[in-house]
Design an enzyme around this catalytic site. Structure first.
Site, PDB file in Angstrom:
ATOM      1  N   SER A   1       0.843  -1.320   0.013  1.00  0.00           N
ATOM      2  CA  SER A   1      -0.018   0.054   0.037  1.00  0.00           C
ATOM      3  C   SER A   1       0.880   1.208  -0.034  1.00  0.00           C
ATOM      4  O   SER A   1       2.315   1.176   0.241  1.00  0.00           O
ATOM      5  CB  SER A   1      -0.944  -0.037   1.192  1.00  0.00           C
TER       6      SER A   1
ATOM      7  N   SER B   1       0.582   3.755   2.063  1.00  0.00           N
ATOM      8  CA  SER B   1       0.802   4.225   3.525  1.00  0.00           C
ATOM      9  C   SER B   1       2.115   4.766   4.101  1.00  0.00           C
ATOM     10  O   SER B   1       2.239   5.749   4.871  1.00  0.00           O
ATOM     11  CB  SER B   1       0.080   3.557   4.578  1.00  0.00           C
TER      12      SER B   1
ATOM     13  N   LYS C   1       4.799   0.234   9.854  1.00  0.00           N
ATOM     14  CA  LYS C   1       4.511   1.532  10.017  1.00  0.00           C
ATOM     15  C   LYS C   1       5.783   2.283  10.731  1.00  0.00           C
ATOM     16  O   LYS C   1       6.737   1.497  11.034  1.00  0.00           O
ATOM     17  CB  LYS C   1       3.355   1.813  11.067  1.00  0.00           C
TER      18      LYS C   1
ATOM     19  N   SER D   1      -3.031   6.723   5.681  1.00  0.00           N
ATOM     20  CA  SER D   1      -2.598   5.642   6.534  1.00  0.00           C
ATOM     21  C   SER D   1      -3.692   5.439   7.629  1.00  0.00           C
ATOM     22  O   SER D   1      -3.662   6.483   8.491  1.00  0.00           O
ATOM     23  CB  SER D   1      -1.183   6.339   7.051  1.00  0.00           C
TER      24      SER D   1
END
Length: 273
Positions: free
Chosen positions: A47, A49, A110, A216
């Site tokens: 993704s 994010s 993350k 995100s």
């Protein structure tokens, strides 16, 4: 008698070669299991994010030794390790891979923003850490050619220059109190995550955010399966992002081998975290 004895030898030899091959496969499987569990494992980016640091189509290695070991260090989360051993807490700014709450089934990636005891808030897109705004410096826009793996996130970010479609995003450099500096994107004003309440990070938990702040689903939002993650237990850590090993823009075709090379983003290979 001698003919029977000589005829049996090839059969025994064949059985021996098969057994040796099976033993080799077993040893190889054990080596791969131990390597992936305790040293490093591959991870691909699915993704947007973590843009601009990570793009869809990036492949990286995750170091398993950085924060200790738990069942989540093992392939398929095999429950062979009770709790966490050799555990350590990440530093602010580390990019981590973890099993996403609430069900610990999917691997997410993350950046660590808040540690246990920290107070975290976001105001007008800026992170407030323990009452102090985290410095955020406006830098040159992030420009990315539109490719199969890189579609523009908003209509406003799309532009055409010399016949080439590309995406342009507002970019900042953020610097945490420990000196860790990295780039973040702010693509849309007034999104749900731009203004939050004050969060207190509980003991044993982490506050994680994606670098692409408006795209995100992270610790700013309650944990929902396949979506946001809420606060993340340290016990869910899989490892620390270590080094990029490959990157592709998605334009390759398996039937056209030369496109495997033209689709590769060679400049991203070997980047460290």
């Amino acid at each position: 008698m001698s003919d029977q004895t000589s005829a049996s030898k090839p059969r025994k030899q064949k059985r021996s070669e098969t057994a040796d091959f099976m033993i080799f496969l077993l040893k190889l499987g054990i080596f791969v299991f131990l390597f992936r569990s305790f040293f490093a494992a591959p991870f691909n980016i699915p993704s947007e994010s973590m843009m601009p640091r990570l793009l869809v189509g990036d492949y990286l290695l995750v170091s398993k030794w950085s924060y200790g070991y738990s069942r989540y260090s093992l392939p398929f989360s095999v429950p062979l390790i009770p709790g966490r051993i050799l555990a350590s807490t990440p530093e602010r700014g580390d990019v981590v891979v973890f099993k996403a709450p609430p069900y610990q089934r999917q691997d997410y990636i993350k950046r660590v923003i808040g540690l246990p005891g920290d107070l975290i808030q976001v105001r007008d897109g800026q992170v407030i850490l323990n009452g102090a705004p985290v410095p955020r410096e406006r830098i040159a826009d992030f420009v990315l050619p539109e490719k199969p793996y890189n579609k523009c996130l908003t209509d406003a970010s799309m532009e055409t220059v010399a016949g080439v479609r590309q995406c342009r995003y507002t970019r900042y450099r953020e610097t945490l109190p420990n000196g860790k500096s990295y780039e973040v994107l702010d693509t849309t004003q007034g999104t749900a995550g731009d203004d939050t309440r004050v969060y207190t990070v509980p003991e044993g938990m982490l506050f994680l955010m994606g670098d692409n702040r408006d795209h995100s689903a992270d610790s700013r939002f309650p944990a929902r399966d396949g979506e946001a993650i809420g606060m993340v237990p340290e016990a869910n850590l899989v490892g620390r992002a270590w080094i990029s090993v490959f990157s592709t823009d998605g334009s390759a075709s398996w039937l056209l081998p030369w496109t495997w090379f033209t689709a590769a983003r060679w400049e991203r290979i070997g980047e460290r975290f």
